[in-house]
Design a protein around this motif. Structure first.
Motif, PDB file in Angstrom:
ATOM      1  N   ASP A  28       0.821  -1.210   0.000  1.00  0.00           N
ATOM      2  CA  ASP A  28       0.000   0.000   0.000  1.00  0.00           C
ATOM      3  C   ASP A  28       0.855   1.261   0.000  1.00  0.00           C
ATOM      4  OD1 ASP A  28      -2.451   1.323  -0.048  1.00  0.00           O
ATOM      5  OD2 ASP A  28      -2.595   1.432   2.125  1.00  0.00           O
ATOM      6  N   GLU A  29       2.073   1.159   0.513  1.00  0.00           N
ATOM      7  CA  GLU A  29       2.962   2.320   0.539  1.00  0.00           C
ATOM      8  C   GLU A  29       3.452   2.677  -0.863  1.00  0.00           C
ATOM      9  OE1 GLU A  29       6.008   1.686   3.478  1.00  0.00           O
ATOM     10  OE2 GLU A  29       4.525   1.005   4.944  1.00  0.00           O
ATOM     11  N   THR A  32      -0.859   3.327  -3.142  1.00  0.00           N
ATOM     12  CA  THR A  32      -1.704   4.515  -2.928  1.00  0.00           C
ATOM     13  C   THR A  32      -1.064   5.778  -3.503  1.00  0.00           C
ATOM     14  OG1 THR A  32      -2.884   3.574  -1.049  1.00  0.00           O
ATOM     15  CG2 THR A  32      -2.801   5.977  -1.194  1.00  0.00           C
ATOM     16  N   PRO A  33       0.202   6.089  -3.195  1.00  0.00           N
ATOM     17  CA  PRO A  33       0.808   7.264  -3.834  1.00  0.00           C
ATOM     18  C   PRO A  33       0.969   7.103  -5.343  1.00  0.00           C
ATOM     19  CG  PRO A  33       2.012   6.667  -1.850  1.00  0.00           C
ATOM     20  CD  PRO A  33       1.076   5.533  -2.152  1.00  0.00           C
ATOM     21  N   PRO A 104       8.900   4.270  -1.072  1.00  0.00           N
ATOM     22  CA  PRO A 104       8.028   3.441  -0.235  1.00  0.00           C
ATOM     23  C   PRO A 104       8.866   2.656   0.769  1.00  0.00           C
ATOM     24  CG  PRO A 104       7.538   3.160  -2.576  1.00  0.00           C
ATOM     25  CD  PRO A 104       8.847   3.877  -2.482  1.00  0.00           C
ATOM     26  N   VAL A 136       7.831   7.141   3.049  1.00  0.00           N
ATOM     27  CA  VAL A 136       6.845   6.741   4.049  1.00  0.00           C
ATOM     28  C   VAL A 136       7.318   5.513   4.812  1.00  0.00           C
ATOM     29  CG1 VAL A 136       5.503   5.291   2.448  1.00  0.00           C
ATOM     30  CG2 VAL A 136       4.371   6.304   4.450  1.00  0.00           C
ATOM     31  N   CYS A 137       6.975   5.475   6.103  1.00  0.00           N
ATOM     32  CA  CYS A 137       7.246   4.356   6.996  1.00  0.00           C
ATOM     33  C   CYS A 137       8.747   4.127   7.141  1.00  0.00           C
ATOM     34  CB  CYS A 137       6.499   3.119   6.518  1.00  0.00           C
ATOM     35  SG  CYS A 137       6.339   1.837   7.785  1.00  0.00           S
ATOM     36  N   SER A 200      -2.190   7.478  11.645  1.00  0.00           N
ATOM     37  CA  SER A 200      -1.736   8.247  10.490  1.00  0.00           C
ATOM     38  C   SER A 200      -1.084   9.557  10.909  1.00  0.00           C
ATOM     39  CB  SER A 200      -2.923   8.536   9.572  1.00  0.00           C
ATOM     40  OG  SER A 200      -2.512   9.347   8.479  1.00  0.00           O
ATOM     41  N   PRO A 214       2.191   2.691   7.473  1.00  0.00           N
ATOM     42  CA  PRO A 214       1.256   2.397   6.374  1.00  0.00           C
ATOM     43  C   PRO A 214      -0.064   3.143   6.471  1.00  0.00           C
ATOM     44  CG  PRO A 214       2.299   0.382   7.138  1.00  0.00           C
ATOM     45  CD  PRO A 214       2.711   1.455   8.104  1.00  0.00           C
ATOM     46  N   VAL A 217      -0.460   6.595   4.288  1.00  0.00           N
ATOM     47  CA  VAL A 217      -0.189   6.690   2.847  1.00  0.00           C
ATOM     48  C   VAL A 217      -1.111   7.673   2.130  1.00  0.00           C
ATOM     49  CG1 VAL A 217       0.944   4.464   2.599  1.00  0.00           C
ATOM     50  CG2 VAL A 217      -1.551   4.592   2.416  1.00  0.00           C
ATOM     51  N   SER A 218      -2.363   7.760   2.537  1.00  0.00           N
ATOM     52  CA  SER A 218      -3.262   8.699   1.860  1.00  0.00           C
ATOM     53  C   SER A 218      -2.861  10.136   2.152  1.00  0.00           C
ATOM     54  CB  SER A 218      -4.713   8.462   2.299  1.00  0.00           C
ATOM     55  OG  SER A 218      -5.174   7.212   1.834  1.00  0.00           O
TER      56      SER A 218
END
Length: 234
Positions: A28-29, A32-33, A104, A136-137, A200, A214, A217-218
């Motif tokens: 998802d990382e 989504t982006p 990611p 992210v993450c 988040s 995770p 991500v949005s």
């Protein structure tokens, strides 16, 4: 954003070193982006540390019953699937070609992002060229070997986040990973901020966008689009 080019960079690590435990990048990382940017008209290339097939962490795919919509879309999308199976090795990348570089996470990055001179060069050059840099993450591990125009770590004095030390302890991998990401970023002078574990939280400091986990991500995708829009308007 029809003339914007983005580069996503994935780990090439498929197993936690010294074990048979699978790892890789977190689905998802990436997804989504990736689709947020692609749907906005951004052209995206996908690279990895070694090139070729980039291994996804199988746990991050979920099941048909609980899979994130972006992950389902990724698995059925020919363009995305082809890019993941045939990533460009980062040694062949010219960072000057891109308006955005995105990293990611997934635990795999802890063994090949900060350790890569090529990745450090790509992120440093992109950032110094006023490109948007996002992660992210565990993806901010790829920021650790990057410097700004003054030669300082790009996280120094900037608001950032990433997978926290408390979260690493919560998943009981604090003694498995080669370093703790939050600790390392703070050591480089980062203004590290975070939410409660697995909640988040995303941060934009100019052209630098980071997300905690995770669940973020949005938020990260939205901030990447905001940073690109601000860059284009400048």
């Amino acid at each position: 954003m029809q003339n914007i080019r983005a580069l996503f960079i994935l780990t090439s690590i498929s197993e936690i070193p010294g074990t048979d435990r699978p790892t890789g990048w977190y689905a998802d990382e990436f997804a989504t982006p990736y689709f947020a940017l692609r749907d906005a008209g951004v052209s995206i290339d996908v690279a990895s540390i070694s090139g070729g097939h980039a291994p996804v962490d199988p746990k991050s795919l979920g099941t048909a019953e609980d899979r994130k919509p972006s992950v389902s879309r990724m698995l059925s999308d020919v363009e995305a699937s082809t890019a993941i199976e045939a990533t460009r090795p980062i040694g062949e990348i010219d960072p000057g070609d891109y308006d955005l570089v995105f990293l990611p996470g997934g635990h795999g990055v802890m063994w090949d992002f900060a350790q890569s001179e090529h990745l450090g060069h790509i992120v440093s050059t992109a950032f110094q060229n006023n490109a948007v840099v996002g992660a992210v993450c565990h993806g901010p591990a790829g920021l650790l070997s990057a410097v700004d125009a003054a030669g300082d770590p790009i996280v120094k004095g900037r608001r950032v986040n990433g997978f926290t030390d408390d979260e690493e302890h919560a998943v009981e991998l604090q003694d498995v990973v080669p370093y703790l990401l939050e600790t390392r970023m703070r050591e480089q002078g980062a203004l590290f901020e975070s939410a409660e574990n697995f909640q988040s939280h995303a941060v934009r400091d100019g052209n630098l966008v980071t997300g905690q986990n995770p669940a973020s991500v949005s938020e990260v995708a939205d901030l990447l689009l905001q940073a690109l829009s601000a860059r284009e308007a400048a």
